[in-house]
Design an enzyme around this catalytic site. Structure first.
Site, PDB file in Angstrom:
ATOM      1  N   CYS A  81      37.256  41.935  46.090  1.00  0.00           N
ATOM      2  CA  CYS A  81      36.960  42.506  44.774  1.00  0.00           C
ATOM      3  C   CYS A  81      35.450  42.542  44.504  1.00  0.00           C
ATOM      4  CB  CYS A  81      37.754  41.770  43.702  1.00  0.00           C
ATOM      5  SG  CYS A  81      37.945  42.775  42.226  1.00  0.00           S
ATOM      6  N   HIS A 177      42.955  40.611  45.595  1.00  0.00           N
ATOM      7  CA  HIS A 177      42.688  39.165  45.678  1.00  0.00           C
ATOM      8  C   HIS A 177      43.784  38.421  46.446  1.00  0.00           C
ATOM      9  CE1 HIS A 177      39.522  38.989  42.503  1.00  0.00           C
ATOM     10  NE2 HIS A 177      40.138  40.065  42.073  1.00  0.00           N
ATOM     11  N   GLU A 179      43.570  35.692  47.789  1.00  0.00           N
ATOM     12  CA  GLU A 179      43.411  34.248  47.567  1.00  0.00           C
ATOM     13  C   GLU A 179      44.302  33.721  46.441  1.00  0.00           C
ATOM     14  OE1 GLU A 179      41.212  36.574  46.887  1.00  0.00           O
ATOM     15  OE2 GLU A 179      40.199  36.197  44.964  1.00  0.00           O
TER      16      GLU A 179
HETATM   17  N1  GLN Z   1      34.902  44.315  38.012  1.00  0.00           N
HETATM   18  C1  GLN Z   1      34.318  43.206  38.715  1.00  0.00           C
HETATM   19  C2  GLN Z   1      32.915  43.522  39.193  1.00  0.00           C
HETATM   20  O1  GLN Z   1      32.391  44.545  38.919  1.00  0.00           O
HETATM   21  C3  GLN Z   1      35.158  42.761  39.884  1.00  0.00           C
HETATM   22  C4  GLN Z   1      36.449  42.156  39.384  1.00  0.00           C
HETATM   23  C5  GLN Z   1      36.994  41.078  40.273  1.00  0.00           C
HETATM   24  O2  GLN Z   1      36.326  40.554  41.158  1.00  0.00           O
HETATM   25  N2  GLN Z   1      38.207  40.709  39.969  1.00  0.00           N
HETATM   26  O3  GLN Z   1      32.326  42.736  39.876  1.00  0.00           O
END
Ligand code: GLN
Length: 194
Positions: A81, A177, A179
């Site tokens: 992410c 994710h 994890e």
């Molecule tokens: N929207 C977040 C960002 O721009 C990422 C979201 C996440 O890691 N769950 O970093």
């Protein structure tokens, strides 16, 4: 062979979940907040969180250039992410000037921040994942998607027609994710590649 030492960038985000997942996947996991800790690991995980905040902290902790240098030198990395966003060579919608997500340039791709978030903040979906048997239950939280991949980048999974898992050599990134689900196959894929 002894277990690889895998760092988790621990400036911000869901560090603890990655430490546990990596240990279960057969690595020796440790947090990375300082230059000396970065120098000591064989590979690095960049967790989910907020890529603009992590970028700011990378600068504050004087880790930005050392991390870029280690990645350019071939240190394997996995980003989920926010971590996927940071591993990119180009970031779309990087944030407001002075508070932007900064690309580390490890994977030749353009990643759009909060791409799914415009439609819906979070969702879960079972995705096919190249190289893994059966589907992976993917949890997306204000997730990015990949808008462009370079010639050397493999797309391992898609959602809604957009790449959400990619690999370039020993660099791996997922928009979701793993994890948080208890399924360790993605972490194992990374650890087994070291
Ligand atoms: N929207 C977040 C960002 O721009 C990422 C979201 C996440 O890691 N769950 O970093």
């Amino acid at each position: 062979m002894s277990a690889p030492q895998v760092g988790v960038l621990a400036l911000q985000g869901d560090t603890r979940e990655h430490l546990a997942a990596l240990e279960e996947a057969g690595a020796q996991a440790r947090t990375v907040r300082r230059r000396a800790e970065l120098d000591a690991v064989d590979a690095l995980v960049i967790p989910g969180g907020e890529s603009t905040a992590m970028s700011h902290l990378l600068r504050e902790f004087e880790l930005l250039e050392p991390l870029r240098a280690r990645l350019a030198d071939g240190m394997p990395a996995y980003g989920s992410c926010a971590g996927m966003i940071l591993l990119a060579s180009d970031i779309a919608d990087a944030g407001v000037p002075g508070r932007q997500a900064l690309p580390l340039g490890a994977i030749d791709m353009t990643v759009r921040r909060n791409a799914f978030g415009r439609q819906v903040d979070s969702f879960e979906e079972d995705v096919d994942f190249d190289g893994l048997d059966g589907t992976v239950h993917a949890v997306f939280i204000r997730a990015p998607w990949v808008e462009r991949v370079g010639a050397g980048v493999e797309v391992l999974a898609t959602a809604g027609g957009h790449p959400v898992a990619v690999r370039q050599g020993k660099m791996l990134a997922t928009a979701f994710h793993p994890e948080v689900t208890g399924d360790r196959r993605v972490h194992k894929l990374f650890v087994d590649s070291l």
